[in-house]
Design a protein around this motif. Structure first.
Motif, mmCIF file in Angstrom:
data_model
loop_
_atom_site.group_PDB
_atom_site.id
_atom_site.type_symbol
_atom_site.label_atom_id
_atom_site.label_comp_id
_atom_site.label_asym_id
_atom_site.label_seq_id
_atom_site.Cartn_x
_atom_site.Cartn_y
_atom_site.Cartn_z
ATOM 1 N N ARG A 3 57.288 -10.085 -13.120
ATOM 2 C CA ARG A 3 57.246 -9.574 -14.488
ATOM 3 C C ARG A 3 56.925 -10.742 -15.421
ATOM 4 O O ARG A 3 57.128 -11.904 -15.097
ATOM 5 C CB ARG A 3 58.578 -8.939 -14.864
ATOM 6 N N SER A 4 56.437 -10.446 -16.607
ATOM 7 C CA SER A 4 56.090 -11.488 -17.578
ATOM 8 C C SER A 4 56.607 -11.108 -18.945
ATOM 9 O O SER A 4 56.919 -9.947 -19.204
ATOM 10 C CB SER A 4 54.568 -11.708 -17.629
ATOM 11 N N MET A 5 56.678 -12.123 -19.826
ATOM 12 C CA MET A 5 57.132 -11.908 -21.190
ATOM 13 C C MET A 5 56.265 -12.753 -22.107
ATOM 14 O O MET A 5 55.854 -13.857 -21.758
ATOM 15 C CB MET A 5 58.601 -12.328 -21.330
ATOM 16 N N SER A 6 55.949 -12.266 -23.276
ATOM 17 C CA SER A 6 55.146 -13.017 -24.245
ATOM 18 C C SER A 6 55.912 -13.152 -25.538
ATOM 19 O O SER A 6 56.774 -12.338 -25.851
ATOM 20 C CB SER A 6 53.800 -12.309 -24.500
ATOM 21 N N VAL A 7 55.588 -14.219 -26.286
ATOM 22 C CA VAL A 7 56.202 -14.452 -27.586
ATOM 23 C C VAL A 7 55.112 -14.374 -28.634
ATOM 24 O O VAL A 7 54.166 -15.162 -28.618
ATOM 25 C CB VAL A 7 56.894 -15.827 -27.639
ATOM 26 N N VAL A 8 55.197 -13.407 -29.525
ATOM 27 C CA VAL A 8 54.198 -13.205 -30.568
ATOM 28 C C VAL A 8 54.907 -13.235 -31.908
ATOM 29 O O VAL A 8 55.727 -12.354 -32.196
ATOM 30 C CB VAL A 8 53.449 -11.876 -30.386
ATOM 31 N N GLU A 37 59.135 -14.423 -10.990
ATOM 32 C CA GLU A 37 57.980 -15.173 -11.484
ATOM 33 C C GLU A 37 57.661 -14.732 -12.912
ATOM 34 O O GLU A 37 56.681 -14.041 -13.151
ATOM 35 C CB GLU A 37 56.772 -14.952 -10.571
ATOM 36 N N SER A 38 58.524 -15.084 -13.870
ATOM 37 C CA SER A 38 58.302 -14.724 -15.270
ATOM 38 C C SER A 38 57.276 -15.656 -15.895
ATOM 39 O O SER A 38 57.174 -16.827 -15.535
ATOM 40 C CB SER A 38 59.615 -14.800 -16.050
ATOM 41 N N THR A 39 56.515 -15.170 -16.873
ATOM 42 C CA THR A 39 55.482 -15.945 -17.553
ATOM 43 C C THR A 39 55.657 -15.794 -19.054
ATOM 44 O O THR A 39 55.970 -14.705 -19.535
ATOM 45 C CB THR A 39 54.078 -15.470 -17.151
ATOM 46 N N ILE A 40 55.443 -16.915 -19.822
ATOM 47 C CA ILE A 40 55.561 -16.899 -21.278
ATOM 48 C C ILE A 40 54.191 -17.161 -21.881
ATOM 49 O O ILE A 40 53.520 -18.127 -21.529
ATOM 50 C CB ILE A 40 56.569 -17.951 -21.775
ATOM 51 N N PHE A 41 53.780 -16.303 -22.804
ATOM 52 C CA PHE A 41 52.521 -16.471 -23.522
ATOM 53 C C PHE A 41 52.845 -16.767 -24.987
ATOM 54 O O PHE A 41 53.647 -16.055 -25.593
ATOM 55 C CB PHE A 41 51.664 -15.204 -23.420
ATOM 56 N N VAL A 42 52.247 -17.836 -25.563
ATOM 57 C CA VAL A 42 52.470 -18.226 -26.950
ATOM 58 C C VAL A 42 51.201 -17.951 -27.738
ATOM 59 O O VAL A 42 50.125 -18.426 -27.373
ATOM 60 C CB VAL A 42 52.857 -19.718 -27.074
ATOM 61 N N LYS A 43 51.352 -17.215 -28.837
ATOM 62 C CA LYS A 43 50.212 -16.884 -29.683
ATOM 63 C C LYS A 43 50.569 -17.204 -31.128
ATOM 64 O O LYS A 43 51.478 -16.604 -31.697
ATOM 65 C CB LYS A 43 49.862 -15.403 -29.548
ATOM 66 N N ARG A 44 49.890 -18.212 -31.745
ATOM 67 C CA ARG A 44 50.134 -18.588 -33.135
ATOM 68 C C ARG A 44 48.890 -19.256 -33.696
ATOM 69 O O ARG A 44 47.966 -19.604 -32.952
ATOM 70 C CB ARG A 44 51.314 -19.555 -33.244
#
Length: 372
Positions: A3-8, A37-44
């Protein structure tokens, strides 16, 4: 299943659409929080230097103020500004305002007496070192202190004579004295004197030259002080100061050697003066009398013994250091008077008991030594 998680924009968004309550703070999910296997996506938006300065430096980018605005902001009068200006140029006002008499008066009196005692023999020696009357050294130890009380800013400075300044001044005095010798006419009143130093007019002329040098130096220093040019010393390297002090030490030791040996030698100036001085010393070494070196060696031995052993070893028990310099002067004077050593050892002679008032020197011909 991974699973994955993103930070927006500060919101944690899970792949399933759920939003975590993380707005306004950074969010970092530990490994395995949403799966192995978590994943973090950064969008700024990109973080620019301008944005960084606005946040962290708190500085607004503004245009330089106009001349009128600058004058308006600086040319104003208030009690606080008036006090700042007066206390800057007359620091004694600030010192007296914040001076703690109860805590400082006793220690200041003891310190003043100690420094005054140390300056007496030094002033006598530096008067001779400057090639003027010996009492001028005592006068120089009085007036600078009185002026520094009013205009000085440091509580730890001992004002007075300086060996380096004496040597530099003596070089000018002796060079100008040669001009006096070339134009001076002997008469019946002066033909009985054996040396130039015995002629009052000659010593008065040398004294006037030293006063002119001191006055011109003071005016230059005042000018530099008003322009706040003290920052120039920050660009002088340590090697420069080391070389200067080492060279000055050699000149000071050389200038004192004839007096220690009791030999009268000619003063030299300019390049190779050290070589010429030692050549003159060795040429007149046969005129040496054993009494003068003996007095010098005994005095040096007493000074070193008290300063390096007694005062240093018992400094925690002594309220003030033993003024061995003054004691040596008193002891040597008593022995010289009792044993009538004036015939074999050069003595200072009679010293006037009054201090002459300050006068403006005759600046005639100052252009000949102004550059010095």
């Amino acid at each position: 299943m991974s699973r994955s998680m993103s930070v927006v924009d500060g919101m944690a968004v899970a792949p399933g659409g759920g939003v975590g309550p993380t707005k306004g703070r950074r969010f970092s999910a530990p490994s395995g929080a949403f799966g192995e296997e978590s994943t973090i996506f950064v969008k700024r938006q990109p973080f620019t230097q301008v944005a960084f300065d606005e946040i962290h430096l708190k500085e607004d980018i503004e245009e330089d103020p106009s001349l009128a605005t600058t004058l308006k902001n600086n040319l104003f009068c208030s009690k606080k500004r008036l006090w700042k200006i007066i206390s800057t140029y007359l620091p004694i006002i600030k010192v007296l305002r914040y001076y703690n008499i109860k805590e400082s008066i006793v220690t200041d009196i003891v310190s003043g007496i100690t420094i005054g005692i140390l300056h007496i023999p030094q002033a006598l020696a530096f008067g001779l070192l400057t090639s003027v009357k010996v009492e001028n050294g005592l006068y120089t130890s009085v007036w600078p202190v009185l002026l520094y009380v009013i205009f000085g800013t440091s509580a730890h400075v001992s004002m007075g004579t300086s060996a380096v300044i004496c040597i530099v001044t003596a070089s000018v005095v002796d060079r100008q004295a040669e001009n006096f010798k070339a134009t001076f006419e002997f008469n019946n009143a002066t033909t009985n004197f054996t040396t130039w130093e015995d002629i009052p007019e000659f010593m008065d002329y040398k004294e006037n030259i030293s006063l002119c040098v001191a006055m011109l130096s003071g005016l230059i220093l005042l000018f530099m002080g008003f322009l706040r040019l003290g920052f120039i010393t920050a660009y002088l390297s340590e090697s420069f100061f080391n070389a200067f002090t080492s060279g000055a030490a050699v000149h000071i030791a050389t200038s004192q050697l004839p007096a220690l040996l009791g030999i009268n030698v000619k003063r030299f100036g300019g390049a190779f003066k050290i070589i010429y001085t030692y050549q003159e010393i060795f040429s007149n070494i046969t005129s040496l009398s054993w009494q003068t070196p003996l007095v010098a060696l005994v005095s040096i031995a007493i000074l070193l013994f008290f300063k390096e052993f007694i005062n240093e070893k018992f400094k925690h028990k002594l309220p003030i250091p033993i003024p061995v310099e003054l004691l040596v002067v008193i002891l040597a004077t008593a022995i010289s008077y009792g044993a009538n050593l004036a015939e074999e050892v050069a003595v200072v002679g009679e010293i006037p008991g009054t201090i002459p008032p300050p006068v403006i020197p005759d600046l005639t011909g100052f252009q000949d030594y102004f550059v010095d």
